[in-house]
Design a protein around this motif. Structure first.
Motif, short mmCIF file in Angstrom:
data_model
loop_
_atom_site.label_atom_id
_atom_site.label_comp_id
_atom_site.label_asym_id
_atom_site.label_seq_id
_atom_site.Cartn_x
_atom_site.Cartn_y
_atom_site.Cartn_z
N SER E 26 0.69 -1.20 -0.09
CA SER E 26 -0.15 0.14 -0.15
C SER E 26 0.88 1.16 0.04
N GLY E 27 2.09 1.12 -0.44
CA GLY E 27 2.93 2.41 -0.62
C GLY E 27 3.62 2.24 -1.70
N MET E 28 3.96 3.39 -2.65
CA MET E 28 4.82 3.33 -3.65
C MET E 28 4.99 4.84 -4.25
N THR E 29 5.85 5.13 -5.00
CA THR E 29 6.28 6.44 -5.25
C THR E 29 6.15 6.17 -6.96
N LEU E 61 7.44 3.34 -11.31
CA LEU E 61 7.00 3.19 -10.27
C LEU E 61 8.03 2.63 -9.36
N GLU E 62 8.23 3.01 -7.96
CA GLU E 62 9.32 2.38 -7.08
C GLU E 62 8.39 1.93 -5.79
N VAL E 63 8.84 0.68 -5.68
CA VAL E 63 8.07 -0.01 -4.59
C VAL E 63 9.16 -0.66 -3.66
N LEU E 64 9.22 -0.43 -2.39
CA LEU E 64 9.93 -0.89 -1.26
C LEU E 64 9.21 -2.16 -0.88
N VAL E 65 9.94 -3.35 -0.78
CA VAL E 65 9.30 -4.41 -0.18
C VAL E 65 10.26 -5.31 0.51
N ALA E 111 9.66 0.17 8.40
CA ALA E 111 9.63 1.52 7.77
C ALA E 111 8.95 1.35 6.57
N ILE E 112 8.71 0.16 5.93
CA ILE E 112 8.26 0.17 4.72
C ILE E 112 6.77 0.71 4.61
N SER F 34 5.25 11.51 -7.26
CA SER F 34 3.96 11.30 -6.66
C SER F 34 3.98 10.24 -5.65
N GLY F 35 3.42 10.31 -4.66
CA GLY F 35 3.47 9.37 -3.63
C GLY F 35 2.20 8.78 -3.47
N TYR F 36 2.10 7.25 -3.19
CA TYR F 36 0.91 6.66 -2.77
C TYR F 36 1.08 6.08 -1.16
N GLY F 37 0.35 6.16 -0.55
CA GLY F 37 0.55 5.61 0.90
C GLY F 37 -0.55 5.94 1.62
N ARG F 38 -0.10 6.01 3.03
CA ARG F 38 -1.25 6.04 4.20
C ARG F 38 -1.88 7.62 3.77
N GLY F 87 2.75 10.84 5.75
CA GLY F 87 3.14 11.24 4.50
C GLY F 87 4.39 11.95 4.28
N ASP F 88 5.15 11.99 5.41
CA ASP F 88 6.54 12.83 5.51
C ASP F 88 7.48 11.93 4.46
N GLY F 89 7.22 10.51 4.30
CA GLY F 89 8.13 9.96 3.30
C GLY F 89 8.82 8.86 3.72
N LYS F 90 10.05 8.46 2.87
CA LYS F 90 10.79 7.24 3.17
C LYS F 90 12.12 7.67 2.80
N VAL F 91 13.06 7.27 3.41
CA VAL F 91 14.37 7.31 2.90
C VAL F 91 15.17 6.09 2.65
N TRP F 92 15.82 5.73 1.55
CA TRP F 92 16.25 4.23 1.40
C TRP F 92 18.02 4.49 1.10
N VAL F 93 18.72 3.37 1.26
CA VAL F 93 20.16 3.57 0.79
C VAL F 93 20.40 2.23 -0.04
N1 LIG Z 1 6.51 0.81 0.01
C1 LIG Z 1 6.88 1.80 -0.37
N2 LIG Z 1 7.86 2.13 -1.55
C2 LIG Z 1 8.05 3.17 -2.17
N3 LIG Z 1 7.44 4.35 -1.87
C3 LIG Z 1 6.65 4.31 -0.59
C4 LIG Z 1 6.35 3.18 -0.08
N4 LIG Z 1 5.65 3.54 1.03
C5 LIG Z 1 5.25 4.79 1.03
N5 LIG Z 1 6.08 5.41 0.02
C6 LIG Z 1 6.31 6.50 -0.46
O1 LIG Z 1 6.36 7.49 0.77
C7 LIG Z 1 5.49 8.53 0.91
C8 LIG Z 1 4.75 8.70 2.46
O2 LIG Z 1 4.25 7.16 2.87
P1 LIG Z 1 3.02 7.46 3.45
O3 LIG Z 1 2.62 5.94 3.87
O4 LIG Z 1 1.89 8.26 2.97
O5 LIG Z 1 3.23 8.08 4.99
P2 LIG Z 1 4.39 7.57 6.07
O6 LIG Z 1 5.59 7.36 5.32
O7 LIG Z 1 4.35 9.00 6.87
O8 LIG Z 1 3.69 6.55 6.66
C9 LIG Z 1 4.47 8.01 -0.13
O9 LIG Z 1 3.66 9.09 -0.46
C10 LIG Z 1 5.37 7.41 -1.27
O10 LIG Z 1 5.62 8.31 -1.99
#
Ligand SMILES: Nc1ncnc2c1ncn2[C@@H]1O[C@H](COP(=O)(O)OP(=O)(O)O)[C@@H](O)[C@H]1O
Ligand SMILES: Nc1ncnc2c1ncn2[C@@H]1O[C@H](COP(=O)(O)OP(=O)(O)O)[C@@H](O)[C@H]1O
Ligand SMILES: Nc1ncnc2c1ncn2[C@@H]1O[C@H](COP(=O)(O)OP(=O)(O)O)[C@@H](O)[C@H]1O
Lengths: 473, 112, 473, 473, 112, 112
Positions: E26-29, E61-65, E111-112, F34-38, F87-93
């Motif tokens: 349920s998360g992606m960029t 699309l980028e998806v962390l899994v 954190a995913i 553009s992000g999709y998430g919570r 929605g603050d986002g993610k960081v990955w390495v």
């Molecule tokens: N699994 C994922 N893979 C890649 N990007 C993600 C993933 N989950 C969230 N994101 C990115 O992080 C942003 C924030 O995530 P969100 O779930 O809305 O809030 P939070 O990180 O605060 O829980 C999303 O808009 C998306 O861009």
């Protein structure tokens, strides 16, 4: 002053009338407004056709012409065009009516009238023609001209090319019904085929040659960045052109109505003509083609609007559209960078419209049994206009090249003239990052928090022209 | 397999594309990007207020290659993208664990 | 010709006057210009409402109408509308004034006048109505119609639906004050509720049904790509509509002034009406709602502009806005893809405005003690217009479907009709990559360096319709 | 009614004429149309200057003014402005001509004329001035005002500030030639320096102070998102302003012509003045500067258009451009967020134009040997206008602040007022993702396939104001 | 953890998003991109001059899994994005060393 | 070397950029995403038809760093980007195998 002090467009007999014709006055007032609108419309038409990094500069060349010509016209433009003190039939004495002296009111304080129209209204109408003619030229030098040089050119060219040409054709000069060629047949230029379109088209060609091509011309794609803007511009130009052509009837009468109908008919036909060529040659009828065909048709009907029939306007328009559609490619073959096709559209359609009168003028044209005289005189006035404009433009442009310089730095050209010269970007749809560094209050202080002293040297050096100097650390 | 990412100047894109094609690479993905680095941005002035834009337009290219090609492809890109001026950009190489072609469902090197 | 040769709009007695009224002539000249501007304005209004991949085609349907109707109107349009040789009260003889014969000047070469207005000025005014009516229809078939078929449709529909309807209502035909229904009460259509809006609205519905829905209709988001364009279009439409409505007074007088004030009042009220419905129903007053409300108000006041009071224009406008705001959703319920809501806006508001006169016409309306006759006759002319337009449009559209075909390839529809059909993109803000492959000089040569021979087969095949054929290697 | 029932602009003697002047009527009809167009033009000018996330709201404030004022003007606006039943010279009795009673036709059903012009045409002309004046104010409160509060403010401010001021200056009130100051010299406000520009400029300052600054004011970049829109707006404003200024001559005559020429000359000069300041101070002549200079020039010449010579219009314009170019930075120094510089442009140039008449008015100005009286009276009317507008605006705005509230939620401000308040986005160039969730048919059903019940609570809560509530899972 | 990058056709985005959601992701960029490959671009004609646009619009699309999900998520994407036509795109998998959620500062799988 | 990718809220970009600069990082590449998430999207209404836009505007930052810096840079970004809201986002390495600077052709750490 006396009333015969002013010689004017298509009227041989100038008489002082006691009675104003408010209908005609209303029509010329609105016609003047319509023609003034044509310059912003042209800015849209041209601006949409450039790449997005030069849209502002392109528009600014039109607006700049409004600024410069708007001021000099009332100073010496009117007098050079319409003073009855003609200098060899080439231009009017600039001092007779300098600053509109003896033009607005007579010694009794009454507005001076000519054929029921206050002369000051005519001044308004005329200034708009001068502005748009200068603005038209800018299409040839997109993306690469110094703005300061352009402004100076605008003033000089109006003074030495436009005002004299207006005098010659409309002010009782060489190419008018009072000139030497009128013995063959009375030359016809209803609303400005020679004065405006041939004049500007030739100047465009000369400038394109003198400035040289843009970086990447003929190789890099330089496609229009905003075609809806181009189409809007073409639509507004059509609208404004009713003032240009039907206003040039100088009366709210059937003649204006005929010019109106001819303008619409020829323009519609020219659009179809251009689209047809595209469809057959390229396989696609394009919106840029429609917009361009509209302008080609408007240009071609300009000299002819009052002197052809609506049935004559149809072939005149179709051929104008088709000719211009074929002519716009010539710049690639001959290697001159007439960026937005002022030559292909204004010069070609302007020549065609002027010469076509030799065939299609009701009464005097060849097809109407008028013999060859009209054709002959139309060719002569077109040629005189071509030569005159070429020489004057070349002299002005070369002097400016030697003194102020025409071209912007080639790195600025690549970065984009909007950022480099005007320190602006046309669009910012993302509300991107950036900081407010300082604000130009009268005393130009840095904002609290802005780093270091305000950089007054501008932005043009901040690009990759220099090497290690421009590093951050 | 490797993923080569190159951040380059926009007007070098065509040159890089052609160099890659000449090398034998015929697929890539491009994104518009903005770069921040030694190359300075520019400033703009609106009604006397000066704005500083720090980011410079860049193009970001991604190319999937076989392991053996990685080094040479980096060289090809560096050569084609270089203008010798500040801001020419960066190229980096990441290890890739799997690649799939969507149309066919193929995996691995065949999918590149 | 004799002067009673032409029957015209709201004037029973046509007399030849010796004296031109220059004020009225000026007003109709500018009104014609204003109405002509409405078509580019409509192109903006419609173009902004489509997705960015179809903006050019959307605008081109309006501009194409200008091209086609601009030419055929002077050929047979005027004659079919206003020739006094009426064929059963349905259309005028196309040959009486073919090519504007005997329309512009009389045998003495003087401009023919009617009520002080040169007839040629009236021709100009009328052609603009024909153009905009055809252009209105295009909103129903966004994103999916062959451009060639559209151009042919434009010409046929103008000929068989518009010119006859203009004749019936304004040219002394069936629905005019000289027709059979006038015995009940004189039908009122001041500026085109039936001829323009009901006519175009019904045609739009029929076309939407015959062309079928777009891919993804009712599922994919098809939201406007450029709302500032839509609002600009609405603003320019309002401006142009003063020519449409106040120009239809056929004089620069108090009647024109009343039409002007009613136009503004009803339009303002309709905007508020639409916004109110949105605020209550959706929770948000939108800019698209404001723009749409403006158009609904302008449409509704069109037939009524000269025959209601400003106080009557307020409820007329509010109700128009509210009704249209509710009606635009019907297409989802009934499944016809009237893409830009020509039915919801023009048909609904056009019907309302026409019928509302039965209540609000000062003098003859129900609320003014005029009884039911006016209402009755307004309903009749509205119904006749609906049936006539439906039948004629269906016949034309079905013939074209069977012969030329209406729909573009569905893959082109997905890719975008602009690229597929016109080989253009509306916008290019990034100055993206690409190469100049060849240039269409007269002889269409490939540029030095362009790969292979010029691809004359165009672009539409370059998309993912075919499979391995289209690979690069 | 009797004809002396209405007192009107610059005419002391109101007489009932039997003969209509159709030329003048045509000119005022088109002038009214031109001035109406100025409000959409302003919407472009302002809309392009905001960030892209607020363009629609910015435009909606202008369009909203058209809706509200368009309705109330015919109800009580005309009567409050021009009823001869003056209340202490401050406003007209709103009931004398409520709903335009006894304004359009006389008891014989004939259109009432005044100086050859039907009064109903004048009503149309006047309503457009009221609309644009209100719309001007909105530039001060970009990005942050509740739309509902704005609409209510528009109606109240027109009623309590604009209509009275129009009455005072043009309707025979306090500041008119019939007022107490006329004994010093007759106050000059040809087309609205006090009524329109000072009035709106002061209101803008008061609103900016009462609403407070935007988030990030003076720190974040808030640069124009679409400068071609700004330039288009400026071009259309110039065009429309011919109706404003030359229409205010109330005749199609030499006076209108003089106003026309002065308008063009001063505007051209002001553009150059602004660009010059920029070039010298910032190093770059910008397109925003050209557009702003145009507006500053138009504002400054407004009160003076009929009473200076074209030669006088040149310095008047240059100084207007330069002054405004310097004044726009003051907001940063004094910390009021007059977002789009209504104060810097309209108030400053409006004051300058009004006061400059004391020097430049031909005949009565200081430089024309007229002594100090004209200057003195011009300063007085400017000051009265400043104080009157400040007080009335402050009272209205504070009441609204206490009742409806002015500011939108600060999170909505960050997200963008277009999405938050109007549930729309200005642009969608990519045709991005998204789903059609439900459609607002009359009964507002969810579409088959739309998830869950339609969310009628709108969108404004869907942003990051709340925390865990808004998670998806 | 893995980072799955998918370059797909723009109008498949909604389908892929829904398939991922159905799978439990349920998360992606998302980023807009342009692709170059076997699928040809198109040409445009402006005043008779023909321009060739080689790049085709794509969505990236980028998806962390979590490691275990990687293979199946690739399959889910390939299935949802496929139209069977040239240009359907690529999916690739990169190894990820660390992930952090900005809001909470959490690291790793949480954190995913 | 590592590649740190951060997906953050657009209006945090300047803060993050300044924090990185303060830390000593002076190069980065930004892309709009553009992000999709919570964090939920928003809906828009056009002529009564309601559209749901699921994706939320984000900014995607890429920063190449030396191995040792990776952890701290992630922390710097997390700190600067955080607003404490959904929605603050993610960081990955990601591990990086090679980096080259286009201008000079340098490889490795020197090229960062
Ligand atoms: N699994 C994922 N893979 C890649 N990007 C993600 C993933 N989950 C969230 N994101 C990115 O992080 C942003 C924030 O995530 P969100 O779930 O809305 O809030 P939070 O990180 O605060 O829980 C999303 O808009 C998306 O861009
Ligand atoms: N540490 C980094 N991480 C990611 N991208 C970087 C980094 N440093 C530079 N870049 C990218 O490379 C581009 C060029 O870098 P810059 O320092 O301006 O010039 P150069 O590479 O010639 O020294 C930048 O605009 C940015 O996009
Ligand atoms: N080697 C590659 N590296 C990165 N992206 C690639 C590569 N090859 C293809 N792509 C991406 O995949 C997309 C589809 O590739 P294409 O060759 O057109 O079709 P297919 O994948 O169906 O064979 C391209 O538009 C491009 O974005």
């Amino acid at each position: 002053m006396t009333c015969d002090d002013v010689q004017h467009r298509r009227r041989k007999v100038i008489r002082m009338e006691n009675a104003i014709d408010t209908g005609t006055t209303a029509w010329i007032l609105i016609s003047a407004s319509l023609v003034l609108l044509m310059t912003p419309a042209l800015a849209l038409f041209y601006g949409g056709m450039t790449r997005s990094k030069s849209v502002l500069n392109m528009m600014m060349m039109s607006y700049g012409a409004m600024g410069v010509i708007g001021v000099i016209y009332v100073l010496w433009g009117w007098s050079m065009s319409y003073s009855s003190e003609s200098v060899m039939g080439i231009f009017g004495n600039p001092f007779t009516h300098f600053g509109l002296a003896d033009t607005i009111t007579d010694s009794a304080g009454e507005y001076i009238l000519s054929d029921g129209l206050p002369t000051v209204v005519d001044v308004g109408f005329q200034v708009t023609f001068a502005i748009i003619t200068v603005a038209l030229i800018s299409g040839a030098i997109a993306d690469r001209a110094r703005f300061g040089t352009w402004l100076v050119f605008a003033g000089l060219w109006a003074t030495f090319a436009y005002f004299p040409m207006a005098h010659m054709v409309w002010g009782g000069g060489l190419l008018s019904g009072d000139g030497p060629f009128a013995s063959i047949a009375e030359p016809i230029d209803f609303a400005g085929g020679t004065v405006v379109h041939i004049n500007a088209g030739v100047a465009a060609l000369v400038l394109a040659l003198i400035l040289g091509v843009r970086k990447g011309f003929g190789k890099s794609p330089m496609r229009p960045h905003n075609l809806p803007l181009v189409m809007t511009g073409a639509g507004l130009l059509w609208f404004g052109w009713f003032g240009f052509n039907a206003g040039s009837a100088y009366a709210a009468d059937g003649g204006a109505g005929l010019a109106w109908v001819n303008t619409t008919t020829a323009t519609a036909a020219a659009m179809l003509g251009w689209l047809l060529v595209e469809r057959l040659r390229d396989g696609h009828a394009t919106s840029l083609g429609a917009a361009s065909g509209i302008v080609a048709g408007l240009v071609a009907i300009t000299p002819a609007a009052g002197d052809v029939s609506p049935l004559g306007a149809i072939p005149l328009g179709i051929i104008a559209g088709a000719l211009s559609a074929m002519a716009v490619g010539l710049k690639y073959r001959f290697g001159y960078d007439d960026s937005l096709d002022v030559v292909g559209v204004h010069l070609v359609a302007g020549l065609w419209g002027t010469v076509a009168l030799g065939f299609l003028a009701t009464g005097s044209g060849l097809f109407y049994g008028g013999g060859l005289n009209q054709l002959w005189v139309q060719i002569i006035i077109a040629l005189v206009a071509v030569v005159f404009s070429a020489v004057v433009t070349a002299v002005i442009a070369l002097i400016l090249k030697a003194t102020m310089g025409w071209r912007i730095d080639s790195d600025v050209e690549v970065m984009g003239i909007d950022q480099g010269v005007h320190a602006e970007s046309g669009y910012d749809f993302t509300g991107g990052s950036g900081r407010l560094a300082s604000v130009g209050v009268a005393s130009r202080e840095a904002l609290p928090g802005a780093e270091g002293p305000a950089r007054s040297e501008g932005t043009t050096t901040d690009i990759d022209t220099t090497d290690t100097r421009e590093t951050r650390s | 397999m490797k993923l080569i990412t190159a951040v380059i100047k926009p007007h070098q894109l065509d040159e890089v594309k052609e160099a890659l094609e000449a090398y034998g690479i015929s697929g890539m993905t491009e994104t518009e990007a903005s770069g921040y680095g030694r190359q300075r941005g520019h400033s703009e002035v609106y009604r006397g207020a000066e704005y500083t834009v720090d980011f410079v337009p860049k193009v970001r290219l991604e190319v999937l290659v076989e392991d053996l090609d990685a080094r040479s492809v980096v060289d090809v890109i560096v050569k084609a993208a270089s203008t010798g001026r500040i801001g020419d950009g960066k190229v980096w190489v990441l290890p890739v664990e799997d690649v799939a072609r969507v149309r066919t469902g193929e995996h691995g090197v065949a999918a590149i």
